[in-house]
Design an enzyme around this catalytic site. Structure first.
Site, short mmCIF file in Angstrom:
data_model
loop_
_atom_site.label_atom_id
_atom_site.label_comp_id
_atom_site.label_asym_id
_atom_site.label_seq_id
_atom_site.Cartn_x
_atom_site.Cartn_y
_atom_site.Cartn_z
N ASP A 130 0.82 -1.21 0.00
CA ASP A 130 0.00 0.00 0.00
C ASP A 130 0.85 1.26 0.00
OD1 ASP A 130 0.96 -0.14 2.61
OD2 ASP A 130 -1.01 0.00 3.57
N TYR A 155 12.06 2.90 -1.29
CA TYR A 155 11.40 1.59 -1.30
C TYR A 155 10.07 1.64 -2.05
CZ TYR A 155 8.12 -1.94 0.33
OH TYR A 155 7.15 -2.91 0.39
N PRO A 288 13.31 10.47 7.82
CA PRO A 288 12.98 11.41 6.74
C PRO A 288 11.77 10.93 5.93
CG PRO A 288 15.34 10.94 6.77
CD PRO A 288 14.70 9.98 7.71
#
Length: 348
Positions: A130, A155, A288
């Protein structure tokens, strides 16, 4: 036969074990055995002829092509991925190599295999996240299958790219693909870098329980065995080219999740001093670009395929904590010196 990639990782190994507990259909399992891939997850299958393990990468095109030619699987389930946001911030290159280039090479091999076989029943099931959808505000509607992609970490950007490649191979070449986007999984065999297993492990060793920022980030939690049942259902009845969101209908703040774990440990394995494990909760500098909220709208998979999760968060987290208490040897085996060094770097 099923061809499972990344089948020694957390979700992949749970799927292999779940599949073979309910079916005699063999599984060909390809895994590169990076730090989070662990053959110990599959120890119960030692000597089981239904499970064929191959050490290798989805980025090795000739190897994948040879395996497809030799074993002639009816489906590929692609779990193989670098999947940890924190690690992607420190070293994004591995995520590009595996999640984008690796998926491309796997798709190329699958396309050649399917084109030569012309098997209408063949499926390529791509397991995604998601996180490709970005972040939600407190009052925003949950992610649905048509939500715009807005990835915010290396990612999630790499997984978004892999999703787009899978979609393109269906629309351009006709490859019969299926894609699932799941919420945060938890359960057995989860490598202790993610929140839930990290907190359980740290709590038992008297270490701080690190929470980013104010701990109010919200995630939807999906018990991994429920995820496995959803994947079986999508593989069986999903419509090629279709995407299905898989969620647990369990939104929780990170702080609430950690407090639940502490309360269960207070009950199941109390501290020697009689104090609550909540005393170990420690707030650390936020990472971050930390997304504030994810939430999955899983109505499509329910209405079209008849799937809903069986576990509530309360039942699933109790099973998870119990599993880690009963499998201390597994935890010891995966928490090596390199793991400890990474923890010190990440949460210093």
């Amino acid at each position: 036969m099923l061809f499972v990639t990344g089948g020694a990782g957390f979700i992949g190994s749970n799927f292999v074990l779940d599949w073979l507990s309910q079916s005699d259909e063999p599984v060909l399992n390809l895994d590169a055995l990076t730090y989070a891939g662990n053959l110990g997850n599959l120890r119960s299958l030692e000597g089981d002829k239904r499970h064929v393990f191959v050490h290798g990468s989805i980025g090795d095109g000739p190897l994948v092509e040879r395996l497809l030619a030799d074993y002639r699987p009816r489906a590929i389930l692609n779990f193989a991925a670098e999947s940890h946001v924190d690690r992607s911030i420190h070293g994004p290159a591995d995520f590009i190599d595996t999640n984008i280039v690796g998926t491309f090479r796997l798709l190329e091999a699958a396309r050649a295999y399917w084109s030569s076989s012309k098997d209408d029943s063949f499926r390529f099931l791509h397991i995604s996240t998601d996180e490709v959808f970005g972040a939600l505000g407190a009052d925003d509607e949950a992610f649905h299958e048509e939500t715009q992609y807005q990835p915010n970490s290396p990612y999630s950007a790499s997984k978004a790219a892999s999703d787009h490649l899978v979609r393109a191979y269906h629309h351009t070449y006709g490859l019969p693909v299926l894609t699932t986007n799941c919420s945060n999984n938890y359960g057995p065999f989860h490598f202790p870098e993610k929140l839930i297993p990290l907190v359980i492990n740290n709590a038992l060793f008297g270490r701080p329980l690190p929470l980013y920022g104010d701990g109010q980030q919200i995630r939807d939690w999906l018990y991994v065995k429920d995820h496995c049942s959803a994947l079986r259902r999508v593989l069986q009845s999903g419509v090629p080219g279709r995407t299905y969101n898989v969620g647990g209908w369990n939104e929780r703040t990170n702080l609430a999740v950690v407090q639940s774990i502490c309360d269960l440990l207070d009950e199941l394995k109390p501290r020697d001093d009689g104090q609550s494990y909540r005393r170990q909760i420690t707030f650390v500098t936020d990472r971050p670009g930390h997304d504030r909220r994810y939430a999955i709208d899983a109505r499509r998979i329910e209405s079209e395929l008849g799937w809903r999760p069986s576990e509530t968060f309360e039942s699933g987290i109790r099973k998870t904590v119990g599993w880690y208490l009963e499998n201390a040897e597994w935890v010891r085996n995966v928490t090596s010196g390199s793991y400890r060094n990474w923890l010190e770097k990440q949460y210093a």
